[in-house]
Design a protein around this motif. Structure first.
Motif, PDB file in Angstrom:
ATOM      1  N   VAL A   1       0.830  -1.198   0.000  1.00 35.77           N
ATOM      2  CA  VAL A   1       0.000   0.000   0.000  1.00 35.77           C
ATOM      3  C   VAL A   1       0.871   1.258   0.000  1.00 35.77           C
ATOM      4  O   VAL A   1       0.612   2.216  -0.739  1.00 35.77           O
ATOM      5  CB  VAL A   1      -0.945  -0.002   1.222  1.00 35.77           C
ATOM      6  CG1 VAL A   1      -1.678   1.335   1.347  1.00 35.77           C
ATOM      7  CG2 VAL A   1      -1.949  -1.145   1.105  1.00 35.77           C
ATOM      8  N   ARG A   2       1.952   1.291   0.846  1.00 33.53           N
ATOM      9  CA  ARG A   2       2.830   2.461   0.876  1.00 33.53           C
ATOM     10  C   ARG A   2       3.509   2.694  -0.472  1.00 33.53           C
ATOM     11  O   ARG A   2       3.661   3.830  -0.923  1.00 33.53           O
ATOM     12  CB  ARG A   2       3.890   2.288   1.978  1.00 33.53           C
ATOM     13  CG  ARG A   2       3.355   2.516   3.384  1.00 33.53           C
ATOM     14  CD  ARG A   2       4.492   2.706   4.375  1.00 33.53           C
ATOM     15  NE  ARG A   2       5.375   1.544   4.422  1.00 33.53           N
ATOM     16  CZ  ARG A   2       5.227   0.527   5.244  1.00 33.53           C
ATOM     17  NH1 ARG A   2       4.200   0.514   6.107  1.00 33.53           N
ATOM     18  NH2 ARG A   2       6.072  -0.476   5.243  1.00 33.53           N
TER      19      ARG A   2
ATOM     20  N   ASP B   1       3.693  10.973  -6.578  1.00 35.34           N
ATOM     21  CA  ASP B   1       4.847  11.370  -7.379  1.00 35.34           C
ATOM     22  C   ASP B   1       4.461  12.514  -8.323  1.00 35.34           C
ATOM     23  O   ASP B   1       3.616  12.358  -9.205  1.00 35.34           O
ATOM     24  CB  ASP B   1       5.361  10.168  -8.176  1.00 35.34           C
ATOM     25  CG  ASP B   1       6.632  10.500  -8.942  1.00 35.34           C
ATOM     26  OD1 ASP B   1       7.331  11.456  -8.548  1.00 35.34           O
ATOM     27  OD2 ASP B   1       6.912   9.809  -9.949  1.00 35.34           O
ATOM     28  N   GLY B   2       5.098  13.690  -8.134  1.00 39.00           N
ATOM     29  CA  GLY B   2       4.833  14.840  -8.983  1.00 39.00           C
ATOM     30  C   GLY B   2       3.546  15.557  -8.667  1.00 39.00           C
ATOM     31  O   GLY B   2       3.125  16.422  -9.445  1.00 39.00           O
ATOM     32  N   ARG B   3       2.920  15.279  -7.516  1.00 35.16           N
ATOM     33  CA  ARG B   3       1.643  15.909  -7.156  1.00 35.16           C
ATOM     34  C   ARG B   3       1.712  16.429  -5.725  1.00 35.16           C
ATOM     35  O   ARG B   3       2.476  15.920  -4.894  1.00 35.16           O
ATOM     36  CB  ARG B   3       0.487  14.913  -7.273  1.00 35.16           C
ATOM     37  CG  ARG B   3       0.338  14.236  -8.616  1.00 35.16           C
ATOM     38  CD  ARG B   3      -0.830  13.264  -8.603  1.00 35.16           C
ATOM     39  NE  ARG B   3      -2.084  13.958  -8.392  1.00 35.16           N
ATOM     40  CZ  ARG B   3      -2.932  14.299  -9.380  1.00 35.16           C
ATOM     41  NH1 ARG B   3      -2.640  13.994 -10.634  1.00 35.16           N
ATOM     42  NH2 ARG B   3      -4.060  14.925  -9.120  1.00 35.16           N
ATOM     43  N   THR B   4       0.892  17.414  -5.446  1.00 36.62           N
ATOM     44  CA  THR B   4       0.768  17.896  -4.068  1.00 36.62           C
ATOM     45  C   THR B   4      -0.360  17.189  -3.340  1.00 36.62           C
ATOM     46  O   THR B   4      -0.319  17.013  -2.121  1.00 36.62           O
ATOM     47  CB  THR B   4       0.509  19.413  -4.058  1.00 36.62           C
ATOM     48  OG1 THR B   4      -0.659  19.700  -4.841  1.00 36.62           O
ATOM     49  CG2 THR B   4       1.711  20.161  -4.646  1.00 36.62           C
ATOM     50  N   THR B   5      -1.364  16.767  -4.093  1.00 38.10           N
ATOM     51  CA  THR B   5      -2.463  15.975  -3.534  1.00 38.10           C
ATOM     52  C   THR B   5      -2.726  14.808  -4.474  1.00 38.10           C
ATOM     53  O   THR B   5      -2.618  14.947  -5.693  1.00 38.10           O
ATOM     54  CB  THR B   5      -3.751  16.803  -3.395  1.00 38.10           C
ATOM     55  OG1 THR B   5      -4.111  17.324  -4.680  1.00 38.10           O
ATOM     56  CG2 THR B   5      -3.544  17.958  -2.421  1.00 38.10           C
ATOM     57  N   PRO B   6      -3.077  13.657  -3.924  1.00 35.18           N
ATOM     58  CA  PRO B   6      -3.299  12.496  -4.782  1.00 35.18           C
ATOM     59  C   PRO B   6      -4.607  12.607  -5.548  1.00 35.18           C
ATOM     60  O   PRO B   6      -5.540  13.302  -5.147  1.00 35.18           O
ATOM     61  CB  PRO B   6      -3.327  11.338  -3.793  1.00 35.18           C
ATOM     62  CG  PRO B   6      -3.829  11.950  -2.520  1.00 35.18           C
ATOM     63  CD  PRO B   6      -3.259  13.348  -2.486  1.00 35.18           C
TER      64      PRO B   6
ATOM     65  N   ALA C   1      -6.441   7.615  -4.447  1.00 39.23           N
ATOM     66  CA  ALA C   1      -6.366   7.717  -2.988  1.00 39.23           C
ATOM     67  C   ALA C   1      -7.462   6.905  -2.292  1.00 39.23           C
ATOM     68  O   ALA C   1      -7.209   6.255  -1.269  1.00 39.23           O
ATOM     69  CB  ALA C   1      -6.466   9.187  -2.573  1.00 39.23           C
ATOM     70  N   ALA C   2      -8.685   6.938  -2.844  1.00 39.31           N
ATOM     71  CA  ALA C   2      -9.813   6.281  -2.176  1.00 39.31           C
ATOM     72  C   ALA C   2      -9.584   4.783  -1.977  1.00 39.31           C
ATOM     73  O   ALA C   2      -9.713   4.269  -0.848  1.00 39.31           O
ATOM     74  CB  ALA C   2     -11.103   6.540  -2.963  1.00 39.31           C
ATOM     75  N   PRO C   3      -9.244   4.015  -3.041  1.00 36.11           N
ATOM     76  CA  PRO C   3      -9.031   2.575  -2.800  1.00 36.11           C
ATOM     77  C   PRO C   3      -7.839   2.288  -1.888  1.00 36.11           C
ATOM     78  O   PRO C   3      -7.866   1.306  -1.129  1.00 36.11           O
ATOM     79  CB  PRO C   3      -8.806   2.011  -4.216  1.00 36.11           C
ATOM     80  CG  PRO C   3      -8.440   3.174  -5.067  1.00 36.11           C
ATOM     81  CD  PRO C   3      -9.125   4.349  -4.473  1.00 36.11           C
ATOM     82  N   LEU C   4      -6.818   3.153  -1.895  1.00 39.94           N
ATOM     83  CA  LEU C   4      -5.663   2.912  -1.016  1.00 39.94           C
ATOM     84  C   LEU C   4      -6.027   3.200   0.442  1.00 39.94           C
ATOM     85  O   LEU C   4      -5.576   2.484   1.358  1.00 39.94           O
ATOM     86  CB  LEU C   4      -4.484   3.771  -1.462  1.00 39.94           C
ATOM     87  CG  LEU C   4      -3.890   3.408  -2.823  1.00 39.94           C
ATOM     88  CD1 LEU C   4      -2.766   4.359  -3.210  1.00 39.94           C
ATOM     89  CD2 LEU C   4      -3.369   1.966  -2.834  1.00 39.94           C
ATOM     90  N   ASP C   5      -6.826   4.257   0.680  1.00 45.77           N
ATOM     91  CA  ASP C   5      -7.287   4.521   2.046  1.00 45.77           C
ATOM     92  C   ASP C   5      -8.135   3.369   2.562  1.00 45.77           C
ATOM     93  O   ASP C   5      -8.033   2.961   3.734  1.00 45.77           O
ATOM     94  CB  ASP C   5      -8.094   5.827   2.079  1.00 45.77           C
ATOM     95  CG  ASP C   5      -7.212   7.059   1.832  1.00 45.77           C
ATOM     96  OD1 ASP C   5      -5.973   6.920   1.960  1.00 45.77           O
ATOM     97  OD2 ASP C   5      -7.765   8.124   1.498  1.00 45.77           O
ATOM     98  N   GLN C   6      -9.001   2.835   1.682  1.00 47.94           N
ATOM     99  CA  GLN C   6      -9.821   1.681   2.088  1.00 47.94           C
ATOM    100  C   GLN C   6      -8.949   0.469   2.381  1.00 47.94           C
ATOM    101  O   GLN C   6      -9.252  -0.316   3.295  1.00 47.94           O
ATOM    102  CB  GLN C   6     -10.820   1.357   0.971  1.00 47.94           C
ATOM    103  CG  GLN C   6     -11.870   2.446   0.751  1.00 47.94           C
ATOM    104  CD  GLN C   6     -12.689   2.209  -0.499  1.00 47.94           C
ATOM    105  OE1 GLN C   6     -12.535   1.186  -1.170  1.00 47.94           O
ATOM    106  NE2 GLN C   6     -13.567   3.155  -0.830  1.00 47.94           N
ATOM    107  N   ALA C   7      -7.874   0.324   1.631  1.00 45.39           N
ATOM    108  CA  ALA C   7      -6.966  -0.807   1.864  1.00 45.39           C
ATOM    109  C   ALA C   7      -6.310  -0.707   3.230  1.00 45.39           C
ATOM    110  O   ALA C   7      -6.146  -1.715   3.948  1.00 45.39           O
ATOM    111  CB  ALA C   7      -5.905  -0.847   0.768  1.00 45.39           C
ATOM    112  N   VAL C   8      -5.928   0.509   3.628  1.00 45.23           N
ATOM    113  CA  VAL C   8      -5.332   0.697   4.956  1.00 45.23           C
ATOM    114  C   VAL C   8      -6.327   0.297   6.038  1.00 45.23           C
ATOM    115  O   VAL C   8      -5.979  -0.385   7.027  1.00 45.23           O
ATOM    116  CB  VAL C   8      -4.888   2.172   5.136  1.00 45.23           C
ATOM    117  CG1 VAL C   8      -4.463   2.428   6.584  1.00 45.23           C
ATOM    118  CG2 VAL C   8      -3.755   2.502   4.175  1.00 45.23           C
TER     119      VAL C   8
END
Length: 468
Positions: free
Chosen positions: A394-395, A403-408, A413-420
């Protein structure tokens, strides 16, 4: 009055006995061409005697003889034009016949219609020429200058008409070049194609004989070869009966089918040996799986003793299912052996494929029980190792998303937050007296799969030029 075409034919028949060795004119072109060629020769043969003073013909001197000579020259020129037109029409007829033997397209039918129209034009100008020749006897003693002049004029006009139609015919022939080229190409292919088909049939027959001498019956191949017999008969009857395109197609089809029979006959000994090897191999594998299946029940007992119901209940029917599949595999092996003995090669091959599928599914089920026990033992001993694997995945996906962004991107972001959150819930599920380690492993496996999907999506978007 005698019809025009009959007059042309009768006009030519007077000179048949003296004609050269050319073949008879094509339909629609009269024998009068021979007349046009021979009349100058006849007149030439008569002139020397006249000038030698030995003849009885009365000659007119001066202008009269000049008019006779000019009329004779006009007649010779018209005869030559007549012969050129005859020769050109004969050649064009051969071209048309070549095209119609091969091509039945609208373009080819238009060419035939055009040739027939030209034939009618040739008949018309031929009529003019023959009429002019018949109307004036240039060897007549009483030929006067006015008659000779009129004959020269009419014969010259006839020659001009013949030349004009010859030009039309030449232009028409030039326009046939693409059609004729394709037709000649197909005709050039015909004999080699038929011969290749015959050779292929002989090759297939020889290969089949060799297989039979080795003790293999190859009845299905022999039947397929026998079905090609009528096709060979039609090939031997020729394109004159069946047409060039159909004969070419038949030759190609016979070649393809005969080559297939030959190739399969040549492979048959190896095919039989391969079936024999597969029979032995699958029997051995069946015996090995039977032994492995006997060890599934002890594994299930260990799972029942040490882990909760949810960790093994989907495996409890593996021994019975494996035994049934192995019994079915044994039956199919027996049928395959019988098919091999009877040389029913397709049946043997199909049955062996069925046996392999049964053994594959049985192997997978038997292996699943042992794998389940090993994985559960490992996670029960060190659950943190699985948690660390999931958090690392996940990390890694989160770093790529930033990468190359200030906000995802919310899509990432949503599926990764759910994965956490799923990781945290999975860890919490291990608390208690009888933790469901299989659910824990399944959840963390799905977390890793989610991270992999997000990584793949990001790389695909960036690789395709999508904005960050």
């Amino acid at each position: 009055m005698v019809p025009d075409r009959a007059r042309r034919t009768q006009h030519g028949e007077r000179y048949v006995a003296a004609s050269d060795t050319r073949s008879a004119s094509a339909p629609g072109i009269p024998s009068a061409f021979r007349l046009a060629l021979l009349l100058p020769l006849v007149a030439g043969a008569m002139l020397p005697g006249a000038f030698a003073g030995g003849g009885t013909r009365r000659w007119f001197g001066g202008r009269g003889e000049g008019q006779r000579a000019e009329a004779q020259a006009a007649k010779d020129a018209a005869a030559a034009a007549f012969y050129e037109l005859d020769t050109a029409q004969r050649g064009l007829r051969i071209s048309i016949e070549t095209i119609t033997a091969v091509d039945s397209s609208p373009e080819a039918r238009d060419a035939v219609a055009g040739f027939e129209a030209l034939g009618r034009r040739i008949d018309q100008v031929s009529h003019v020429y023959i009429t002019a020749v018949d109307a004036h006897d240039l060897d007549r003693d009483e030929l006067d200058a006015a008659t000779a002049s009129r004959a020269r004029t009419e014969l010259t006009r006839a020659k001009d008409e013949l030349d004009r139609v010859k030009g039309e015919l030449d232009r028409f022939e030039a326009g046939l070049a693409p059609l004729l080229g394709r037709a000649e190409t197909q005709l050039a292919r015909l004999a080699p194609a038929v011969e290749r088909a015959r050779q292929a049939l002989r090759g297939a027959s020889d290969a089949l004989d060799a297989v039979r001498e080795g003790g293999l019956r190859a009845d299905d191949l022999a039947l397929r070869l026998a079905r090609l017999g009528p096709e060979l008969t039609r090939l031997n009857e020729g394109a004159g009966r069946h047409g060039v395109p159909e004969t070419l197609q038949r030759a190609d089809r016979v070649l393809r089918d005969a080559e297939a029979v030959r190739a399969e006959a040549e492979r048959l000994p190896e095919r039989a040996a391969e079936i024999d090897r597969r029979l032995v191999s699958l029997r051995t594998r069946t015996e090995a799986l039977t032994t492995r299946t006997e060890g599934v029940e002890p594994v299930l007992s260990e799972l029942r003793r040490r882990f909760s119901l949810d960790c093994w209940q989907d495996l409890q029917h593996v021994p019975e299912q494996a035994a049934a599949s192995l019994a079915q595999a044994g039956e199919r092996l027996g049928e395959a052996g019988k098919a091999r003995a009877e040389q029913r090669w397709p049946d043997a091959t199909s049955l062996l494929s069925t046996v392999r599928a049964l053994l594959d599914s049985t192997d997978e089920a038997v292996s699943a029980a042992g794998d389940r026990l090993r994985r559960l033992e490992a996670v029960a001993k060190d659950p943190d190792a699985e948690v660390d694997r999931a958090r690392f995945a996940v990390r890694d996906a989160q770093r790529l998303a930033m990468d190359g962004r200030t906000t995802p991107d919310p899509r990432h972001a949503a599926p990764l937050d759910q994965a956490v959150a799923r990781i945290d819930r999975a860890v919490a599920s291990l608390e208690g007296r009888h933790p469901d380690y299989w659910h824990f492993l399944t959840e963390l496996g799905e977390v890793r799969a989610t991270a992999a999907r997000v990584v793949g999506q990001i790389r695909e978007e960036r690789g395709g030029g999508a904005g960050h």
